[in-house]
Design a protein around this motif. Sequence first.
Motif, PDB file in Angstrom:
ATOM      1  N   GLU A 292       0.817  -1.203   0.000  1.00  0.00           N
ATOM      2  CA  GLU A 292       0.000   0.000   0.000  1.00  0.00           C
ATOM      3  C   GLU A 292       0.855   1.258   0.000  1.00  0.00           C
ATOM      4  O   GLU A 292       0.422   2.318   0.427  1.00  0.00           O
ATOM      5  CB  GLU A 292      -0.950  -0.041   1.197  1.00  0.00           C
ATOM      6  N   MET A 293       2.082   1.105  -0.479  1.00  0.00           N
ATOM      7  CA  MET A 293       3.009   2.244  -0.576  1.00  0.00           C
ATOM      8  C   MET A 293       3.346   2.480  -2.041  1.00  0.00           C
ATOM      9  O   MET A 293       3.142   1.614  -2.889  1.00  0.00           O
ATOM     10  CB  MET A 293       4.319   1.911   0.165  1.00  0.00           C
TER      11      MET A 293
ATOM     12  N   GLY B  21       6.148   6.349   0.190  1.00  0.00           N
ATOM     13  CA  GLY B  21       5.131   6.924   1.066  1.00  0.00           C
ATOM     14  C   GLY B  21       3.804   6.235   0.800  1.00  0.00           C
ATOM     15  O   GLY B  21       3.654   5.506  -0.175  1.00  0.00           O
ATOM     16  N   PRO B  22       2.825   6.435   1.691  1.00  0.00           N
ATOM     17  CA  PRO B  22       1.544   5.728   1.563  1.00  0.00           C
ATOM     18  C   PRO B  22       0.737   6.198   0.350  1.00  0.00           C
ATOM     19  O   PRO B  22       0.732   7.387   0.027  1.00  0.00           O
ATOM     20  CB  PRO B  22       0.802   6.064   2.853  1.00  0.00           C
TER      21      PRO B  22
ATOM     22  N   ASP C  86      -4.407   8.172   4.695  1.00  0.00           N
ATOM     23  CA  ASP C  86      -4.952   7.776   5.991  1.00  0.00           C
ATOM     24  C   ASP C  86      -4.412   6.440   6.458  1.00  0.00           C
ATOM     25  O   ASP C  86      -4.677   6.006   7.558  1.00  0.00           O
ATOM     26  CB  ASP C  86      -6.477   7.677   5.905  1.00  0.00           C
ATOM     27  N   ASN C  87      -3.701   5.768   5.595  1.00  0.00           N
ATOM     28  CA  ASN C  87      -3.272   4.416   5.899  1.00  0.00           C
ATOM     29  C   ASN C  87      -1.750   4.376   6.023  1.00  0.00           C
ATOM     30  O   ASN C  87      -1.039   4.191   5.056  1.00  0.00           O
ATOM     31  CB  ASN C  87      -3.768   3.487   4.777  1.00  0.00           C
ATOM     32  N   LYS C  88      -1.277   4.608   7.286  1.00  0.00           N
ATOM     33  CA  LYS C  88       0.170   4.656   7.489  1.00  0.00           C
ATOM     34  C   LYS C  88       0.574   3.606   8.506  1.00  0.00           C
ATOM     35  O   LYS C  88       0.513   3.857   9.702  1.00  0.00           O
ATOM     36  CB  LYS C  88       0.580   6.028   8.038  1.00  0.00           C
ATOM     37  N   PRO C  89       0.975   2.421   8.034  1.00  0.00           N
ATOM     38  CA  PRO C  89       1.365   1.368   8.981  1.00  0.00           C
ATOM     39  C   PRO C  89       2.532   1.844   9.843  1.00  0.00           C
ATOM     40  O   PRO C  89       3.515   2.389   9.330  1.00  0.00           O
ATOM     41  CB  PRO C  89       1.816   0.230   8.059  1.00  0.00           C
ATOM     42  N   TRP C  90       2.378   1.633  11.165  1.00  0.00           N
ATOM     43  CA  TRP C  90       3.371   2.177  12.100  1.00  0.00           C
ATOM     44  C   TRP C  90       4.767   1.623  11.864  1.00  0.00           C
ATOM     45  O   TRP C  90       5.757   2.300  12.038  1.00  0.00           O
ATOM     46  CB  TRP C  90       2.944   1.905  13.542  1.00  0.00           C
ATOM     47  N   HIS C  91       4.831   0.328  11.442  1.00  0.00           N
ATOM     48  CA  HIS C  91       6.154  -0.289  11.360  1.00  0.00           C
ATOM     49  C   HIS C  91       6.966   0.238  10.170  1.00  0.00           C
ATOM     50  O   HIS C  91       8.141  -0.044  10.059  1.00  0.00           O
ATOM     51  CB  HIS C  91       6.035  -1.810  11.301  1.00  0.00           C
TER      52      HIS C  91
ATOM     53  N   TYR D  48     -16.438   3.966   4.052  1.00  0.00           N
ATOM     54  CA  TYR D  48     -15.106   3.364   4.103  1.00  0.00           C
ATOM     55  C   TYR D  48     -14.191   4.169   5.016  1.00  0.00           C
ATOM     56  O   TYR D  48     -13.528   3.641   5.890  1.00  0.00           O
ATOM     57  CB  TYR D  48     -14.542   3.325   2.680  1.00  0.00           C
ATOM     58  N   LYS D  49     -14.222   5.482   4.839  1.00  0.00           N
ATOM     59  CA  LYS D  49     -13.391   6.379   5.642  1.00  0.00           C
ATOM     60  C   LYS D  49     -13.818   6.357   7.096  1.00  0.00           C
ATOM     61  O   LYS D  49     -12.997   6.225   7.993  1.00  0.00           O
ATOM     62  CB  LYS D  49     -13.525   7.819   5.109  1.00  0.00           C
TER      63      LYS D  49
END
Lengths: 227, 420
Positions: free
Chosen positions: B140-141, B204-205, B209-214, B370-371
């Motif tokens: 998703e990046m 980057g994403p 809104d979808n930023k995986p922490w790891h 969805y949001k």
Amino acid sequence: MTMEQVPVIQTRNLDKSYYLGKERIPVLRSISFIVGQGEYVSIMGQSGAGKSTLLNILACLDTPTSGDYFFNGENISSLSENRLAEIRNRSIGFVFQNFNLLPKLTIAANVELPLIYNSTPRPERQRRVREILERFGLWERRRHKPNEISGGQKQRVAIARALVKKPSVIFADEPTGNLDSHTAGEILVVFDDLSAEGNTIIMITHERDVARHASRVIHLVDGEILP
Amino acid sequence: MIRALQSIGVGITMSLIEMMSHKLRSALSVIGVMLGVASLVAMLTLIAGIDVFINRKMVKWAGSVWFVNRRDAQLREKITWSRSPSLRFSDGPYLEHNARDVRYFYRTIERRSDIVISGRNENAGIRGMDRQSMDEDLEEMRITEGIMLSDNDFASGAASCIISWELAQRIRAQMRLARVTDETLVGRKCTIGNFMLDITGIFGPIDPDNKPWHLRRSVLMPIVTMQRLMTGFDPDPGSVRILVNDPKTIKKQLRGITPVLRSRHRGVEDFEIRTADWIDEVRSMLNNAALLMGIVSVISLLVGGLSIMNVMLSSISERIHEIGVRKALGARRLQIFVQFTVETITLSCMGGVFGMVLGMAPLLFREAIYKATDGAIEPTLFVSHLFGVFGIIVFVGICFGLYPALKASRMNPVEALRYE
Ligand SMILES: Nc1ncnc2c1ncn2[C@@H]1O[C@H](COP(=O)(O)OP(=O)(O)OP(=O)(O)O)[C@@H](O)[C@H]1O
Ligand SMILES: [Mg+2]
């Protein structure tokens, strides 16, 4: 009784009782009489005497508790519900005191109804509806709803509806009961005419001068015919 | 037979006349059914949306198991532990080979380390990965600047890396404070310990809104690079992540997998097992939500059916007198029955069609829903659901409408006529 003249109506010891719980309420007791083709019979009697009950049985709307009823020689007591509906539809015209027109349908549609129920083809239906409405001077009113015409007109529509299928008997339960005397007179003239044309008519009435129009009067007292 | 067909024809004609002449009443029953169908379809759309989430979005984590070193050893245990080589990178391939239920090992080595880019210090997660693991991690990046590591980089263990958007931001913030005007990072060196890697790109994403922490502060490089420059071939990988064959029965499969790893560790269980337990929790939470919605749907189905029955019954009691008149005029049972049945069917079908259209409304707000649910519900409509609901409601309509129709046709004419 001769072969060539089967009576339109013949009853033998008709009884009708209602039951309130276990209690039996006899309404008609051994009613036996004959009505021949073309007769104009008036049934008289006090309120509660059982006139409507009798007429409903004669018009195949109701069945007797016991006894035999022959309509055009056919024993009604043994017929299926569907056959009864068919007889009502083909051979019986019924005129009610309170007209009983269907309020949402037009005059023409009301008159057409019996023909729809016996699956008369559409062109034939329209021809007969027009014929009968013209006869009663209602053709101009054909698109009106029942609540847009007068009481006398309503009753004439109801008579037209009863006649449109050319029944063998016309039953009328106090057809003038809801009309003023002048209009009532007009309706009685209609029945006189129908009688003169050879129709068999059986009519309930309270009033003696109404009964005068009939060729015969049957008096009902407490569910029994006065001899 | 012909009579029956004619009767049916008459019944249909009558019902059409009736519906036309009672427009308000017809409209009301249509609306009743419509709302029933609409809420049902809408519910199903949302439930299906949850399912889609569970099946598509979570499947990535669903079958994963992480083995990590246990750090809570008792003194007594420590003695036996010294027998074990503890967790190694090579445990992964070993499991892949020897444990039947291990489908795949994510070739990944992970460290935390200070890094220096253009003289600026930051702390970041350093990860060496094979191509497949990296591609999956970056699903998703997207690369926002520069280019992705090439196949050749992976094969040769080139001294190249890509860095995350957040790391880039932090470095640039430092640059701005120091009034450095040239903010380009791609092409610069990233120093980790004694080694320098070329930065080929920044990722980057795709969905902000979808930023995986790891991934937030990380430096990614080919696994071979990591092994060659930093850790050696068989280091402690931080964690060994494997994928089991069947995500649904992880616990059962682990009973076969764990002993394999334990035997490699000479009988010492010096590792912990982490599964994505939270997935099960979320799943059961979502399932509960779906169940709740299902109950609501069934209720709305009943409400729809009852509203048909109610309309039919009330229209019959309104019309008892009229039924009497019709019977006096010679209407047969079948004709009356068909009239009411056809009326029910027509009205429920119309309500059904409108309801289906209305029920698709959540699809219009697909994005918003969805949001609002952080991607947990992605309204999805299956045609089979749509027609299933339609079928059910029409069936319910007919069932609930049949009783009134039967009642009407059975009515005694005299009693019906007396009714005012
Ligand atoms: N469904 C019924 N259940 C019980 N009793 C009934 C029922 N229908 C009629 N009756 C009784 O039968 C008797 C005869 O009623 P019917 O309607 O035939 O009288 P009628 O002669 O037509 O009277 P009116 O002149 O008032 O119309 C009355 O006592 C009535 O109460
Ligand atoms: Mg009476």
